[in-house]
Design a protein around this motif. Structure first.
Motif, PDB file in Angstrom:
ATOM      1  N   THR A  87       0.854  -1.185   0.000  1.00  0.00           N
ATOM      2  CA  THR A  87       0.000   0.000   0.000  1.00  0.00           C
ATOM      3  C   THR A  87       0.886   1.230   0.000  1.00  0.00           C
ATOM      4  OG1 THR A  87      -1.647  -1.198   1.313  1.00  0.00           O
ATOM      5  CG2 THR A  87      -1.836   1.209   1.225  1.00  0.00           C
ATOM      6  N   ARG A  88       0.556   2.203  -0.842  1.00  0.00           N
ATOM      7  CA  ARG A  88       1.420   3.373  -0.989  1.00  0.00           C
ATOM      8  C   ARG A  88       0.947   4.528  -0.100  1.00  0.00           C
ATOM      9  NH1 ARG A  88       2.148   4.132  -7.411  1.00  0.00           N
ATOM     10  NH2 ARG A  88       3.608   5.739  -6.698  1.00  0.00           N
ATOM     11  N   PRO A  89       1.863   5.425   0.301  1.00  0.00           N
ATOM     12  CA  PRO A  89       1.484   6.578   1.129  1.00  0.00           C
ATOM     13  C   PRO A  89       0.574   7.524   0.362  1.00  0.00           C
ATOM     14  CG  PRO A  89       3.715   6.838   0.302  1.00  0.00           C
ATOM     15  CD  PRO A  89       3.293   5.436  -0.057  1.00  0.00           C
ATOM     16  N   VAL A  90      -0.300   8.208   1.090  1.00  0.00           N
ATOM     17  CA  VAL A  90      -1.261   9.098   0.429  1.00  0.00           C
ATOM     18  C   VAL A  90      -1.122  10.556   0.841  1.00  0.00           C
ATOM     19  CG1 VAL A  90      -2.955   7.253   0.120  1.00  0.00           C
ATOM     20  CG2 VAL A  90      -3.056   8.687   2.175  1.00  0.00           C
ATOM     21  N   THR A  91      -0.419  10.847   1.946  1.00  0.00           N
ATOM     22  CA  THR A  91      -0.360  12.233   2.423  1.00  0.00           C
ATOM     23  C   THR A  91       1.033  12.607   2.926  1.00  0.00           C
ATOM     24  OG1 THR A  91      -1.053  11.538   4.649  1.00  0.00           O
ATOM     25  CG2 THR A  91      -2.773  12.342   3.163  1.00  0.00           C
ATOM     26  N   LEU A  92       1.286  13.908   2.903  1.00  0.00           N
ATOM     27  CA  LEU A  92       2.443  14.485   3.592  1.00  0.00           C
ATOM     28  C   LEU A  92       1.938  15.667   4.395  1.00  0.00           C
ATOM     29  CD1 LEU A  92       5.624  14.469   3.892  1.00  0.00           C
ATOM     30  CD2 LEU A  92       5.547  16.463   2.390  1.00  0.00           C
ATOM     31  N   GLN A  93       2.391  15.777   5.636  1.00  0.00           N
ATOM     32  CA  GLN A  93       1.995  16.885   6.508  1.00  0.00           C
ATOM     33  C   GLN A  93       3.210  17.777   6.745  1.00  0.00           C
ATOM     34  OE1 GLN A  93      -0.283  15.820  10.060  1.00  0.00           O
ATOM     35  NE2 GLN A  93       0.816  17.394  11.204  1.00  0.00           N
ATOM     36  N   PRO A  94       3.415  18.788   5.899  1.00  0.00           N
ATOM     37  CA  PRO A  94       4.573  19.681   6.048  1.00  0.00           C
ATOM     38  C   PRO A  94       4.178  21.033   6.623  1.00  0.00           C
ATOM     39  CG  PRO A  94       3.694  19.927   3.857  1.00  0.00           C
ATOM     40  CD  PRO A  94       2.717  19.037   4.621  1.00  0.00           C
ATOM     41  N   GLN A  95       5.168  21.790   7.070  1.00  0.00           N
ATOM     42  CA  GLN A  95       4.908  23.191   7.406  1.00  0.00           C
ATOM     43  C   GLN A  95       4.831  23.972   6.095  1.00  0.00           C
ATOM     44  OE1 GLN A  95       6.642  26.886  10.127  1.00  0.00           O
ATOM     45  NE2 GLN A  95       7.937  25.107   9.750  1.00  0.00           N
ATOM     46  N   TYR A  96       3.754  24.753   5.942  1.00  0.00           N
ATOM     47  CA  TYR A  96       3.566  25.470   4.675  1.00  0.00           C
ATOM     48  C   TYR A  96       2.643  26.649   4.887  1.00  0.00           C
ATOM     49  CZ  TYR A  96       2.669  26.129  -0.364  1.00  0.00           C
ATOM     50  OH  TYR A  96       2.579  26.638  -1.646  1.00  0.00           O
ATOM     51  N   ASN A  97       3.105  27.833   4.480  1.00  0.00           N
ATOM     52  CA  ASN A  97       2.292  29.038   4.556  1.00  0.00           C
ATOM     53  C   ASN A  97       2.963  30.111   3.709  1.00  0.00           C
ATOM     54  OD1 ASN A  97       4.284  30.471   6.346  1.00  0.00           O
ATOM     55  ND2 ASN A  97       3.656  28.859   7.781  1.00  0.00           N
ATOM     56  N   LEU A  98       2.387  31.279   3.658  1.00  0.00           N
ATOM     57  CA  LEU A  98       2.940  32.360   2.841  1.00  0.00           C
ATOM     58  C   LEU A  98       4.352  32.763   3.253  1.00  0.00           C
ATOM     59  CD1 LEU A  98      -0.272  34.506   2.485  1.00  0.00           C
ATOM     60  CD2 LEU A  98       1.163  33.817   0.554  1.00  0.00           C
ATOM     61  N   LEU A  99       4.695  32.554   4.512  1.00  0.00           N
ATOM     62  CA  LEU A  99       6.030  32.901   4.993  1.00  0.00           C
ATOM     63  C   LEU A  99       7.031  31.766   4.797  1.00  0.00           C
ATOM     64  CD1 LEU A  99       4.977  34.579   8.351  1.00  0.00           C
ATOM     65  CD2 LEU A  99       5.892  35.771   6.350  1.00  0.00           C
ATOM     66  N   MET A 100       6.522  30.547   4.646  1.00  0.00           N
ATOM     67  CA  MET A 100       7.379  29.365   4.610  1.00  0.00           C
ATOM     68  C   MET A 100       6.991  28.503   3.402  1.00  0.00           C
ATOM     69  SD  MET A 100       9.846  27.954   6.503  1.00  0.00           S
ATOM     70  CE  MET A 100       9.584  28.568   8.172  1.00  0.00           C
ATOM     71  N   ARG A 101       7.606  28.810   2.253  1.00  0.00           N
ATOM     72  CA  ARG A 101       7.225  28.147   1.010  1.00  0.00           C
ATOM     73  C   ARG A 101       8.331  27.284   0.411  1.00  0.00           C
ATOM     74  NH1 ARG A 101       4.785  32.369  -3.142  1.00  0.00           N
ATOM     75  NH2 ARG A 101       4.819  30.469  -4.390  1.00  0.00           N
ATOM     76  N   ASP A 102       9.379  27.021   1.138  1.00  0.00           N
ATOM     77  CA  ASP A 102      10.514  26.306   0.565  1.00  0.00           C
ATOM     78  C   ASP A 102      10.192  24.872   0.140  1.00  0.00           C
ATOM     79  OD1 ASP A 102      11.951  28.576   0.907  1.00  0.00           O
ATOM     80  OD2 ASP A 102      13.360  27.784   2.377  1.00  0.00           O
ATOM     81  N   ILE A 103       9.095  24.303   0.638  1.00  0.00           N
ATOM     82  CA  ILE A 103       8.746  22.949   0.185  1.00  0.00           C
ATOM     83  C   ILE A 103       8.431  22.932  -1.308  1.00  0.00           C
ATOM     84  CG2 ILE A 103       7.868  22.269   2.451  1.00  0.00           C
ATOM     85  CD1 ILE A 103       5.022  22.374   1.211  1.00  0.00           C
ATOM     86  N   GLU A 104       8.146  24.104  -1.881  1.00  0.00           N
ATOM     87  CA  GLU A 104       7.856  24.167  -3.311  1.00  0.00           C
ATOM     88  C   GLU A 104       9.099  23.888  -4.158  1.00  0.00           C
ATOM     89  OE1 GLU A 104       5.963  27.824  -4.352  1.00  0.00           O
ATOM     90  OE2 GLU A 104       4.582  27.732  -2.655  1.00  0.00           O
ATOM     91  N   LEU A 105      10.284  23.993  -3.573  1.00  0.00           N
ATOM     92  CA  LEU A 105      11.509  23.784  -4.329  1.00  0.00           C
ATOM     93  C   LEU A 105      11.676  22.326  -4.748  1.00  0.00           C
ATOM     94  CD1 LEU A 105      13.929  26.030  -2.251  1.00  0.00           C
ATOM     95  CD2 LEU A 105      12.668  26.615  -4.332  1.00  0.00           C
ATOM     96  N   GLU A 106      11.132  21.394  -3.975  1.00  0.00           N
ATOM     97  CA  GLU A 106      11.294  19.983  -4.315  1.00  0.00           C
ATOM     98  C   GLU A 106      10.217  19.080  -3.729  1.00  0.00           C
ATOM     99  OE1 GLU A 106      14.755  16.832  -3.284  1.00  0.00           O
ATOM    100  OE2 GLU A 106      15.335  18.461  -4.635  1.00  0.00           O
ATOM    101  N   ILE A 107       9.800  19.349  -2.504  1.00  0.00           N
ATOM    102  CA  ILE A 107       8.899  18.445  -1.791  1.00  0.00           C
ATOM    103  C   ILE A 107       7.522  18.380  -2.443  1.00  0.00           C
ATOM    104  CG2 ILE A 107       7.710  18.094   0.409  1.00  0.00           C
ATOM    105  CD1 ILE A 107      10.234  19.177   1.784  1.00  0.00           C
ATOM    106  N   VAL A 108       6.986  19.518  -2.868  1.00  0.00           N
ATOM    107  CA  VAL A 108       5.668  19.504  -3.516  1.00  0.00           C
ATOM    108  C   VAL A 108       5.707  18.648  -4.777  1.00  0.00           C
ATOM    109  CG1 VAL A 108       3.924  20.886  -4.695  1.00  0.00           C
ATOM    110  CG2 VAL A 108       4.943  21.728  -2.576  1.00  0.00           C
TER     111      VAL A 108
END
Length: 258
Positions: A87-108
């Motif tokens: 069974t494969r994972p379905v979600t990721l719970q990261p810190q994300y908001n207008l001030l903290m968008r670095d997950i867009e560099l690779e994680i998203v």
């Protein structure tokens, strides 16, 4: 959690005991979504994934996901689960908001490639995006940072000193005033509208805050407003591989030239 060698981590033994304890405390037969809080470098990922697959098959959990994983963690776990028929994972719970968008560099992108949805925590940036903190005033004890000004990534002094912080807050405030809604509702509406977002985790302390946060569902930001928020809050990597000379920028140029 405990002090023993098997009381932490993502081993089969620890996860099995922790899951059974959670089901007993909650008085449930199944947990809908079971999430791994952090990557365990000491336990083979195959062991963790096999346990999670077994937990789904036995009916103890419905789905599973991760929190605080980086891009290669997500890619590795997803591909191993796929290759082994787990069974494969379905979600990721990261810190994300207008001030903290670095997950867009690779994680998203890693989540999108794996077919996983995002469940952001701290969508209001620890209260910064609600307008409760002022440039020249120390936070009071009635606020999150008033209780602990040095709290993790929300630390008051470094965040307060960044002009980017106040530029973002300024645009959020302008848009909120134009809509006649709270700044929190604008910040939440922006987060909920971003790619791969499945839901947003609220951190309201009072019924009034919860009611206000839920009001974000009725806020429809225009394309122009989303553009302003995206521009003022854009991640700012310095250079290679994510900045001006990096892969992401070259990819954008290629996309734009098609």
């Amino acid at each position: 959690m405990g002090n023993g060698p098997n009381d932490i981590g993502l081993s089969r033994r620890h996860l099995g005991q922790a899951l059974d304890d959670s089901l007993r405390r909650l008085g449930l037969e199944q947990i809908d979504l079971y999430q791994m809080h952090a990557w365990d470098a000491l336990t083979p990922i195959e062991e963790t994934l096999r346990f999670l697959d077994d937990a789904v098959s036995s009916g103890k959990i419905g789905y599973y996901g991760f929190s605080n994983y980086v891009g290669w963690h997500i890619a590795k776990a997803s591909e191993i689960a796929k290759a082994r028929g787990y069974t494969r994972p379905v979600t990721l719970q990261p810190q994300y908001n207008l001030l903290m968008r670095d997950i867009e560099l690779e994680i998203v992108a890693a989540c999108q490639d794996a077919g996983m949805g995002l469940l952001p925590w701290s969508p209001l940036g620890g209260g910064w995006l609600t307008g409760k903190y002022k440039r020249d005033e120390m936070p009071t004890g009635a606020t999150r940072l008033g209780e602990n000004p040095n709290r993790g990534g929300e630390s008051y002094a470094p965040r307060n000193a960044q002009e980017r912080t106040w530029a973002i807050i300024g645009v959020v405030e302008e848009i909120a005033r134009a809509h006649g809604v709270s700044m929190a509702q604008v910040a939440l509406a922006w987060t909920a509208a971003r790619p791969a977002i499945t839901s947003v985790i609220l951190g309201a302390r009072t019924p009034e805050q919860l009611a206000d946060n839920l009001g974000a569902m009725k806020v429809a930001l225009s394309e122009e407003e989303m553009g302003r928020l995206n521009e003022v809050s854009a991640p700012q990597p310095l250079d290679y591989p994510y900045g001006k000379g990096g892969t992401n920028q070259r990819h954008r140029k290629i996309e734009g030239g098609r």
